[in-house]
Design a protein around this motif. Sequence first.
Motif, short mmCIF file in Angstrom:
data_model
loop_
_atom_site.label_atom_id
_atom_site.label_comp_id
_atom_site.label_asym_id
_atom_site.label_seq_id
_atom_site.Cartn_x
_atom_site.Cartn_y
_atom_site.Cartn_z
N ALA A 100 0.83 -1.20 0.00
CA ALA A 100 0.00 0.00 0.00
C ALA A 100 0.87 1.26 0.00
O ALA A 100 0.56 2.25 -0.68
CB ALA A 100 -0.93 0.00 1.21
N LEU A 101 1.97 1.25 0.75
CA LEU A 101 2.90 2.39 0.75
C LEU A 101 3.45 2.64 -0.65
O LEU A 101 3.53 3.78 -1.12
CB LEU A 101 4.05 2.12 1.72
CG LEU A 101 3.77 2.36 3.21
CD1 LEU A 101 4.91 1.79 4.05
CD2 LEU A 101 3.61 3.85 3.49
N MET A 102 3.82 1.57 -1.32
CA MET A 102 4.39 1.71 -2.67
C MET A 102 3.34 2.21 -3.66
O MET A 102 3.64 3.05 -4.53
CB MET A 102 4.97 0.36 -3.10
CG MET A 102 6.20 -0.05 -2.29
SD MET A 102 6.61 -1.81 -2.37
CE MET A 102 6.83 -2.04 -4.12
N LEU A 103 2.11 1.74 -3.53
CA LEU A 103 1.05 2.23 -4.41
C LEU A 103 0.81 3.71 -4.18
O LEU A 103 0.59 4.48 -5.12
CB LEU A 103 -0.25 1.44 -4.16
CG LEU A 103 -0.26 -0.02 -4.63
CD1 LEU A 103 -1.48 -0.75 -4.10
CD2 LEU A 103 -0.23 -0.08 -6.16
N GLY A 104 0.83 4.14 -2.91
CA GLY A 104 0.64 5.55 -2.60
C GLY A 104 1.74 6.41 -3.18
O GLY A 104 1.47 7.51 -3.70
N GLU A 105 2.99 5.93 -3.11
CA GLU A 105 4.10 6.71 -3.67
C GLU A 105 4.00 6.83 -5.18
O GLU A 105 4.50 7.79 -5.77
CB GLU A 105 5.43 6.05 -3.28
CG GLU A 105 5.76 6.19 -1.79
CD GLU A 105 7.07 5.55 -1.44
OE1 GLU A 105 7.69 4.93 -2.35
OE2 GLU A 105 7.50 5.65 -0.29
N GLN A 106 3.34 5.88 -5.82
CA GLN A 106 3.15 5.94 -7.27
C GLN A 106 1.92 6.77 -7.66
O GLN A 106 1.60 6.88 -8.84
CB GLN A 106 2.99 4.52 -7.84
CG GLN A 106 4.27 3.71 -7.83
CD GLN A 106 4.08 2.38 -8.53
OE1 GLN A 106 2.97 1.90 -8.70
NE2 GLN A 106 5.19 1.78 -8.95
#
Length: 601
Positions: A100-106
């Motif tokens: 979820a963190l990685m999706l948010g950063e994208q």
Amino acid sequence: MDTAPLLDVSADLLVAIEQAWQQRIEAPAAAQAALQDLHAEALATANTTAAARARVGLLLLALRAGTQSGDPFAELEAIDAQCAQAHDALGHQRLNIIRALMLGEQGRREAAIDLLAEGKNAALAELPPGDALLYLNLLGNYLLEAGQISAALGIWYEGLERARAYDQPAETVMVELNLAVLHLRYCDFGSAALLLEAAWSRMKTQGLTAYRLVCAGNLATTWLLQDRPEDAARLLREMLDEVPAAFDAFDRQFFEIMLVQTDLRCGRVQEARARLDLCRARQVAQQLDAQLGAPLTLANCECLLAEGRLEAAQAEFARLAPLEDASQSVDPASNYERLGLELRLHEAQGNLRAAWLTSRQRQEGLVRALRELRAAEHLGRQVRYQCFRTELEQRMLRDSRVRSEGALARITDAHRELGARLTALEGLQMRLKEMALRDPLTGLYRRRVLADLLPREIATARDQSRPLSIALIDVDQLSRINQEHGFAAGDELLRELAHIIRILAPSPALGLRYADEEFCLLLPGVDGAGAAQLLARMQNEFQRRSSIRANSANDGVSFSAGIAELAVKDGVDSIIGRADLAQYRAKLRGRAQLVVAGGTG
């Protein structure tokens, strides 16, 4: 995710990995070093579970530090496959947080929300308290960014309750800060101060360092907006003097600008001017973020106004970008502060109409922001913040609003104390009522209970066509026992008989203390013959358990009883009268006698 037992698990190694994981907030560098060593040890011992669990922690730390190389999603999927092979549900759930963190950063915020919302129940069931709070905090952040304020508040309050219940100080601070910043942004300064003060106290008590600058900066801002500049100045100086190494250039500049504002509000104009000139020079020399330009301009304008340089203050204020539309603003608190400065400029000019219009615009923005926050809180927090809604309707000035908040807090405390006292009083009343109904010697109900209960039992017995019996029991020769063995022995004898009645009487039978040496036994569903058999068992048990032993055939303990079964024409008085007459006949026959009264037709 397969939740079968973990494979090839070394308990000591996993415990060490969990300890390192717990350091990720307060000591990320130490956590990373420990996890690297543990990962190497897990690989050397072919411990796939421990290796995967350590890689999860290393991936999260690398993402937060911005040191992840290669394709992070490929790394995540490889670790997830390793967790699946080891049946490690905990590792899988932690990877969902990282995913979820990685999706948010994208910028794929909606995908992150869907991932976290769909897996929320399973995650909260499988994650330990600290990780569950991280999960909820992340979901709340994304919901807020998506404009779903109500949902974000609900998630964060759920997280706050969990954090306090499971004693997770670092995670509690994390959630309190998020809630406080949201309340501060929407001009709910009272709630923001409460949350920030609780977080600050918890950080100092627990020795926490993560989020310390964020908490201090927001707390000082809140106090400044509450007209508590001395408190704000003391906190800012404490931070600048005691933890200088914790500041980067941006943070130090931000704190110095805030200190200028607090000095001005406290009347220390010369000290504020000297500090402000240093801030302006530092802004140019260090090429600091332009994000600090507006706060610096506002501080300079306020300083010029305090120095009486009205024209220069007006010119400085004119350099600011046009104010956002209050109905569209994402930061109503900043608009509120800026309009306050504009109001003071108009007042200094003597332009009362412009001052009135600005004051009205400021108040309308405050009301609009707070109304939006209240609407978002309605689902879960409407009652908790109802007092602040009254504050909105009254549109009080800042100084009177602070006094009102103090009064409301005292009223709330008084209501809480009154509620606690009323609850205690109700409990005491119930205990006193029970004590009034029970005989203190035997613990059985007193005779008055029979007057309330017997009419209902007679009606029930007739409605359901079931038998009902009543027995009056009298301890034989109690006066002689008191004379020969003492009144304490007689009292003990009565207690023993009461105990026997309680343990042998079938439910829903009820035993009562009827008179000094007399007991009553109400037996719903039991006929006269059954009552006689029960009384005979009680007689034998009474003689067996008694603490007074017989010295002759005429000595020892016993009781005599009269039994009456409900007859067709019986009422309350007649069935008791027949049982009393049967008891009298039993006493005439001698000791240890049972007599069943005849029916009345």
